[in-house]
Enzyme design. Sequence first.
Site, PDB file in Angstrom:
ATOM      1  N   LYS A  51       2.713   2.142   2.581  1.00 54.78           N
ATOM      2  CA  LYS A  51       2.609   2.702   3.933  1.00 54.78           C
ATOM      3  C   LYS A  51       3.760   2.165   4.791  1.00 54.78           C
ATOM      4  O   LYS A  51       3.895   0.944   4.920  1.00 54.78           O
ATOM      5  CB  LYS A  51       1.256   2.260   4.523  1.00 54.78           C
ATOM      6  CG  LYS A  51       0.733   3.162   5.587  1.00 54.78           C
ATOM      7  CD  LYS A  51      -0.738   2.903   5.853  1.00 54.78           C
ATOM      8  CE  LYS A  51      -1.288   3.961   6.762  1.00 54.78           C
ATOM      9  NZ  LYS A  51      -2.734   3.953   6.825  1.00 54.78           N
ATOM     10  N   LYS A 106       0.830  -1.213   0.000  1.00 56.22           N
ATOM     11  CA  LYS A 106       0.000   0.000   0.000  1.00 56.22           C
ATOM     12  C   LYS A 106       0.863   1.262   0.000  1.00 56.22           C
ATOM     13  O   LYS A 106       0.350   2.373  -0.013  1.00 56.22           O
ATOM     14  CB  LYS A 106      -0.886   0.040   1.267  1.00 56.22           C
ATOM     15  CG  LYS A 106      -1.995  -0.987   1.284  1.00 56.22           C
ATOM     16  CD  LYS A 106      -2.998  -0.685   2.401  1.00 56.22           C
ATOM     17  CE  LYS A 106      -2.577  -1.256   3.718  1.00 56.22           C
ATOM     18  NZ  LYS A 106      -3.577  -1.089   4.806  1.00 56.22           N
TER      19      LYS A 106
HETATM   20  N1  CTP Z   1      -9.375   6.680  12.514  1.00 54.91           N
HETATM   21  C1  CTP Z   1     -10.308   7.524  13.157  1.00 54.91           C
HETATM   22  N2  CTP Z   1      -9.910   8.759  13.600  1.00 54.91           N
HETATM   23  C2  CTP Z   1      -8.637   9.167  13.414  1.00 54.91           C
HETATM   24  C3  CTP Z   1      -7.692   8.341  12.776  1.00 54.91           C
HETATM   25  C4  CTP Z   1      -8.093   7.092  12.336  1.00 54.91           C
HETATM   26  O1  CTP Z   1     -11.480   7.159  13.331  1.00 54.91           O
HETATM   27  N3  CTP Z   1      -8.305  10.376  13.833  1.00 54.91           N
HETATM   28  C5  CTP Z   1      -9.820   5.384  12.017  1.00 54.91           C
HETATM   29  C6  CTP Z   1      -9.694   5.271  10.505  1.00 54.91           C
HETATM   30  O2  CTP Z   1     -10.802   5.890   9.870  1.00 54.91           O
HETATM   31  C7  CTP Z   1      -9.669   3.758  10.321  1.00 54.91           C
HETATM   32  C8  CTP Z   1      -8.942   3.285  11.608  1.00 54.91           C
HETATM   33  O3  CTP Z   1      -8.994   4.366  12.529  1.00 54.91           O
HETATM   34  O4  CTP Z   1     -10.976   3.239  10.304  1.00 54.91           O
HETATM   35  C9  CTP Z   1      -7.523   2.863  11.349  1.00 54.91           C
HETATM   36  O5  CTP Z   1      -6.922   3.924  10.660  1.00 54.91           O
HETATM   37  P1  CTP Z   1      -5.371   4.033  10.323  1.00 54.91           P
HETATM   38  O6  CTP Z   1      -5.232   4.307   8.866  1.00 54.91           O
HETATM   39  O7  CTP Z   1      -4.621   2.899  10.884  1.00 54.91           O
HETATM   40  O8  CTP Z   1      -5.023   5.337  11.174  1.00 54.91           O
HETATM   41  P2  CTP Z   1      -4.573   6.791  10.748  1.00 54.91           P
HETATM   42  O9  CTP Z   1      -4.278   7.527  12.006  1.00 54.91           O
HETATM   43  O10 CTP Z   1      -5.579   7.398   9.819  1.00 54.91           O
HETATM   44  O11 CTP Z   1      -3.203   6.476   9.974  1.00 54.91           O
HETATM   45  P3  CTP Z   1      -2.422   7.247   8.799  1.00 54.91           P
HETATM   46  O12 CTP Z   1      -2.084   8.628   9.270  1.00 54.91           O
HETATM   47  O13 CTP Z   1      -1.187   6.391   8.567  1.00 54.91           O
HETATM   48  O14 CTP Z   1      -3.340   7.247   7.594  1.00 54.91           O
END
Ligand code: CTP
Length: 159
Positions: A50, A48
């Site tokens: 990531k 992905k």
């Molecule tokens: N999520 C959420 N609120 C946030 C961050 C994440 O509700 N502030 C939710 C995402 O929508 C997803 C889950 O947590 O359903 C896992 O998200 P993930 O992608 O692992 O977390 P992120 O913090 O969004 O990571 P990144 O910055 O790497 O995208």
Amino acid sequence: MGKPLKTVVTYGTFDLFHVGHVRLLKRLRGLGDRLIVGCSTDEFNEKKGKRTVMPYAQREELLLGCRYVDDVFPEKNWEQKRSDITKYKVDIFAIGDDWSGHFDSLQDICEVMYLPRTSGISSTDVKKLVVSRFKNELVSIATELQNVEKRLRSLTEIE
Ligand code: CTP
């Protein structure tokens, strides 16, 4: 016979476990009786594009340590959701609304929901915060060293 248990599933990377993750998991657990989480493996994250700070084993352990999570399994690819939902007898597939509409095709086998994200925090934000904090400390150490050097120079000039 009692009411059958309602199973909820979600998927994600969950790197640097933060309050946005906890709030989402709490709401997800509240939708049913059992919450299972498909946690993206390191190999899948690589595909992905990531890069995580924490390896899969630690992200899984943190999720299992969260009171709202009943079980965790590895998410190895995009396609496994349909078979996971059947295998784990899932009633609700739910995920943050950054994925709105993406998984509507699963509606024929379970309920699909998108929940609002917590604003102002993400794993990416946490990484940036750590980097900027570290940078600030390095800058102040460098400034301090320059001041010491200046003071030493003026002392030798006096001599
Ligand atoms: N999520 C959420 N609120 C946030 C961050 C994440 O509700 N502030 C939710 C995402 O929508 C997803 C889950 O947590 O359903 C896992 O998200 P993930 O992608 O692992 O977390 P992120 O913090 O969004 O990571 P990144 O910055 O790497 O995208």
